[in-house]
Write an enzyme that holds these catalytic residues in place. Structure first.
Site, PDB file in Angstrom:
ATOM      1  N   ASN A 172      96.523  22.642  24.020  1.00 13.95           N
ATOM      2  CA  ASN A 172      95.475  22.124  25.171  1.00 13.95           C
ATOM      3  C   ASN A 172      94.182  21.878  24.311  1.00 13.95           C
ATOM      4  O   ASN A 172      93.910  21.990  23.216  1.00 13.95           O
ATOM      5  CB  ASN A 172      95.431  23.362  25.997  1.00 13.95           C
ATOM      6  CG  ASN A 172      94.728  24.536  25.459  1.00 13.95           C
ATOM      7  OD1 ASN A 172      93.776  24.689  25.063  1.00 13.95           O
ATOM      8  ND2 ASN A 172      95.495  25.777  25.603  1.00 13.95           N
ATOM      9  N   LYS A 210      95.739  40.074  37.963  1.00 14.92           N
ATOM     10  CA  LYS A 210      95.750  40.398  36.600  1.00 14.92           C
ATOM     11  C   LYS A 210      95.074  41.645  36.359  1.00 14.92           C
ATOM     12  O   LYS A 210      94.810  42.171  35.044  1.00 14.92           O
ATOM     13  CB  LYS A 210      95.312  39.290  35.636  1.00 14.92           C
ATOM     14  CG  LYS A 210      95.906  37.800  35.904  1.00 14.92           C
ATOM     15  CD  LYS A 210      95.587  36.973  34.624  1.00 14.92           C
ATOM     16  CE  LYS A 210      96.252  35.499  34.978  1.00 14.92           C
ATOM     17  NZ  LYS A 210      96.568  34.796  33.593  1.00 14.92           N
ATOM     18  N   ASP A 240     100.779  28.250  29.379  1.00 16.09           N
ATOM     19  CA  ASP A 240     101.826  29.370  30.179  1.00 16.09           C
ATOM     20  C   ASP A 240     103.211  28.792  30.100  1.00 16.09           C
ATOM     21  O   ASP A 240     103.894  29.566  30.542  1.00 16.09           O
ATOM     22  CB  ASP A 240     101.348  28.765  31.529  1.00 16.09           C
ATOM     23  CG  ASP A 240      99.949  29.160  32.117  1.00 16.09           C
ATOM     24  OD1 ASP A 240      99.702  30.375  31.654  1.00 16.09           O
ATOM     25  OD2 ASP A 240      99.267  28.672  32.896  1.00 16.09           O
ATOM     26  N   PHE A 294      89.328  34.881  31.833  1.00 17.27           N
ATOM     27  CA  PHE A 294      88.765  33.712  31.935  1.00 17.27           C
ATOM     28  C   PHE A 294      89.323  32.764  33.180  1.00 17.27           C
ATOM     29  O   PHE A 294      90.523  32.883  33.273  1.00 17.27           O
ATOM     30  CB  PHE A 294      88.319  32.602  30.736  1.00 17.27           C
ATOM     31  CG  PHE A 294      87.044  33.105  30.273  1.00 17.27           C
ATOM     32  CD1 PHE A 294      86.796  34.205  29.668  1.00 17.27           C
ATOM     33  CD2 PHE A 294      86.029  32.001  30.314  1.00 17.27           C
ATOM     34  CE1 PHE A 294      85.345  34.606  29.190  1.00 17.27           C
ATOM     35  CE2 PHE A 294      84.538  32.110  29.849  1.00 17.27           C
ATOM     36  CZ  PHE A 294      84.448  33.474  29.213  1.00 17.27           C
ATOM     37  N   LYS A 309      93.215  35.784  40.573  1.00 16.69           N
ATOM     38  CA  LYS A 309      93.408  36.235  38.988  1.00 16.69           C
ATOM     39  C   LYS A 309      92.797  37.557  38.846  1.00 16.69           C
ATOM     40  O   LYS A 309      93.683  38.502  38.211  1.00 16.69           O
ATOM     41  CB  LYS A 309      92.709  35.145  38.202  1.00 16.69           C
ATOM     42  CG  LYS A 309      93.508  34.145  37.901  1.00 16.69           C
ATOM     43  CD  LYS A 309      92.973  33.080  36.993  1.00 16.69           C
ATOM     44  CE  LYS A 309      93.570  31.674  37.521  1.00 16.69           C
ATOM     45  NZ  LYS A 309      93.179  30.287  36.687  1.00 16.69           N
ATOM     46  N   LYS A 359     112.848  17.774  12.386  1.00 16.11           N
ATOM     47  CA  LYS A 359     112.062  16.789  13.505  1.00 16.11           C
ATOM     48  C   LYS A 359     113.167  16.207  14.416  1.00 16.11           C
ATOM     49  O   LYS A 359     113.995  15.709  13.891  1.00 16.11           O
ATOM     50  CB  LYS A 359     111.590  16.110  12.512  1.00 16.11           C
ATOM     51  CG  LYS A 359     110.571  15.042  13.322  1.00 16.11           C
ATOM     52  CD  LYS A 359     109.929  13.815  12.349  1.00 16.11           C
ATOM     53  CE  LYS A 359     109.272  12.644  13.215  1.00 16.11           C
ATOM     54  NZ  LYS A 359     109.212  11.634  12.529  1.00 16.11           N
TER      55      LYS A 359
HETATM   56  N1  CTP Z   1      96.189  34.168  29.887  1.00 20.10           N
HETATM   57  C1  CTP Z   1      96.836  35.069  29.030  1.00 20.10           C
HETATM   58  N2  CTP Z   1      97.971  34.613  28.923  1.00 20.10           N
HETATM   59  C2  CTP Z   1      98.628  33.577  29.342  1.00 20.10           C
HETATM   60  C3  CTP Z   1      97.876  32.686  30.133  1.00 20.10           C
HETATM   61  C4  CTP Z   1      96.589  32.994  30.705  1.00 20.10           C
HETATM   62  O1  CTP Z   1      96.205  35.886  28.728  1.00 20.10           O
HETATM   63  N3  CTP Z   1      99.957  33.278  29.081  1.00 20.10           N
HETATM   64  C5  CTP Z   1      94.842  34.410  30.374  1.00 20.10           C
HETATM   65  C6  CTP Z   1      93.773  33.434  29.832  1.00 20.10           C
HETATM   66  O2  CTP Z   1      93.167  33.765  28.531  1.00 20.10           O
HETATM   67  C7  CTP Z   1      92.690  33.620  30.737  1.00 20.10           C
HETATM   68  C8  CTP Z   1      93.278  33.835  32.159  1.00 20.10           C
HETATM   69  O3  CTP Z   1      94.567  34.507  31.630  1.00 20.10           O
HETATM   70  O4  CTP Z   1      91.644  34.586  30.434  1.00 20.10           O
HETATM   71  C9  CTP Z   1      93.340  32.813  32.968  1.00 20.10           C
HETATM   72  O5  CTP Z   1      94.415  31.945  32.585  1.00 20.10           O
HETATM   73  P1  CTP Z   1      95.044  30.863  33.582  1.00 20.10           P
HETATM   74  O6  CTP Z   1      96.002  30.106  32.714  1.00 20.10           O
HETATM   75  O7  CTP Z   1      93.741  30.292  34.305  1.00 20.10           O
HETATM   76  O8  CTP Z   1      95.614  31.776  34.458  1.00 20.10           O
HETATM   77  P2  CTP Z   1      97.022  31.739  35.511  1.00 20.10           P
HETATM   78  O9  CTP Z   1      97.075  32.856  36.244  1.00 20.10           O
HETATM   79  O10 CTP Z   1      98.042  31.065  34.803  1.00 20.10           O
HETATM   80  O11 CTP Z   1      96.274  30.534  36.516  1.00 20.10           O
HETATM   81  P3  CTP Z   1      96.662  28.950  36.924  1.00 20.10           P
HETATM   82  O12 CTP Z   1      97.613  29.392  38.113  1.00 20.10           O
HETATM   83  O13 CTP Z   1      95.551  28.235  37.118  1.00 20.10           O
HETATM   84  O14 CTP Z   1      97.718  28.689  35.819  1.00 20.10           O
END
Ligand code: CTP
Length: 422
Positions: free
Chosen positions: A217, A349, A287, A331, A345, A297
């Site tokens: 990303n 979380k 994710d 974040f 979130k 490769k």
């Molecule tokens: N995060 C994490 N581990 C992951 C994904 C996200 O620790 N596998 C943490 C990021 O560091 C950030 C927060 O979760 O602090 C939000 O990440 P985000 O990917 O936006 O959360 P999601 O719940 O996956 O939201 P979305 O539905 O937008 O994908």
């Protein structure tokens, strides 16, 4: 001026070793305990006895020459250091530290050192400019090692150019100024993060498809680095920056750990979580990751390619649902409705705070030097920050966290004092 400070001075083989005698002498006169360690090469230029006489301390020249049987020499040297200074530093010792080699006393002690490490390089102008040397120095700089640049001038090898070790007086002044700042900061024990250990993640994780391809990303790591820098400025006792795939510079006094994938970040975070008071998860974590990672490769074929993805572990979710009782900040990078997604979130979380930003806004998001943060807590919106530098936004976020952590602790203390005696 340097009373009570222990400086471990590493001397490696170059003609500038004679300047180190002056440095050792100035530091000793200023009250520091100077413990010298030398490579074999250094001892070709200046004798250990010269340093021993100047510092009135034994000089370490051999990892296996255990002068004091009650300690392990290189660990004792490393543990005793308030600061490790390598002067002069050859291209060889720089390469060894960059690559984690430990085959004599200086490199072995460096690997065990947890204090700040300063390096004063000295070498031929072409050696200094060599891409390998420059790359090794960049690697070390990103890990938080501090360099004292060499001067330009005539070199012992006959060339003129950059490569002369900085003058000992200059190195001494920098060391004295550093300790003056450290003691000034220590005096300010009412700083918001005084005594607190902060764990920050930043950058973006990469998930391998094959040896040359990955899913990644756009995260630059700038927000994570800004949080780490702001934490130091707010008086944190220790700051660890877990950096995923970012070339951002490591702020001074921050310990950096580089990771690539979500699995590596998870391991690094979980290892350090128990010794952290506040964790800030600014990293953009993938994710999903490919279910199968090819060890060779992948070759293109006539048909379309489908890559099956599986969920990665959600690190923030795991922290929130663990027995960790420190302060957790997540974040949320969104493209709309930050309040709705941030609050979702926060509760899903189990974070204490969520810093949300709309990455589509001007002056916010990946790669930018500024950010526009909205900070949410259990009660809803806590602060809506205007556009400001990532460093300023980081300082506001950490100040809010410090205040709320302090009142949470105060609440717990008063609850405890109201409990009847057993
Ligand atoms: N995060 C994490 N581990 C992951 C994904 C996200 O620790 N596998 C943490 C990021 O560091 C950030 C927060 O979760 O602090 C939000 O990440 P985000 O990917 O936006 O959360 P999601 O719940 O996956 O939201 P979305 O539905 O937008 O994908």
């Amino acid at each position: 001026m340097l009373n009570g400070k222990t400086i471990v001075l590493g001397v490696t083989g170059g003609i500038a070793c004679y300047k180190s005698l002056t440095l050792a002498s100035r530091l000793t006169q200023a009250g520091a305990k100077v413990r010298v360690m030398m490579t074999e090469g250094a001892a070709q230029f200046v004798t250990p006895l010269s340093f021993q006489t100047i510092t009135r301390q034994p000089v370490a020249t051999d990892t296996f020459d255990e002068m004091d049987p009650s300690v392990v020499q290189h660990i004792d040297l490393a543990d005793s250091a308030d600061l490790v200074v390598i002067a002069p530093a050859t291209a060889n010792i720089i390469a060894k530290l960059a690559h984690g080699l430990s085959d004599e006393i200086v490199s072995t002690t460096l690997l065990a050192a947890t204090s700040p490490v300063w390096i004063a390089p000295a070498m031929n102008v072409h050696m200094y400019a060599h891409p390998a040397v420059q790359q090794n120095m960049n690697t070390l700089e990103r890990r938080g090692v501090h360099f004292i640049d060499p001067d330009s001038g005539s070199l012992a090898c006959g060339y003129t150019g950059k490569g002369r070790m900085a003058e000992p007086e200059h190195i001494f002044d920098r060391i004295a100024a550093y300790f003056a700042n450290v003691s000034q900061a220590a005096d300010v024990s009412d700083q918001p993060l005084a005594g607190k250990r902060i764990l920050v993640t930043g950058g973006g994780t990469r998930e391998r498809i094959d040896p040359v391809r990955y899913i990644g990303n756009d995260s630059s790591g700038k927000m994570g680095a800004a949080i780490a820098a702001a934490a130091i400025e707010l008086g944190a006792a220790a700051v660890t920056f877990i950096a995923a795939n970012t070339t951002v510079a490591t702020p001074a006094d921050v310990q950096r750990i580089d990771v690539e994938s979500t699995a590596e970040m998870l391991a690094a975070v979980m290892e350090r979580l128990p010794s952290s008071d506040i964790v800030v998860k600014a990293a953009a974590v993938a994710d999903y990751r490919p279910k199968q990672v090819s060890s060779i490769k992948l070759k293109k074929q006539a048909e379309d390619l489908t890559i099956e993805l599986e969920r990665t572990p959600d690190i923030l979710h795991m922290i929130g649902h663990s027995d960790y009782n420190g302060y957790v900040i997540g974040f949320a990078a969104e493209t709309g409705e930050p309040a709705k997604y941030a609050m979702d979130k926060l509760s899903r979380k189990k974070c204490d705070l969520i810093a949300a930003n709309n990455v589509l806004l001007d002056g916010a998001g990946f790669g930018s030097d500024s950010n526009v943060l909205e900070i949410y807590g259990a009660e809803g919106l806590v602060a809506s920050l205007p556009t400001m530098s990532k460093k300023q936004a980081a300082a506001k976020l950490l100040s809010i966290a410090a205040e709320r952590l302090a009142s949470r602790r105060a609440g717990k203390d008063s609850e405890a004092s109201e409990e009847p005696d057993a």
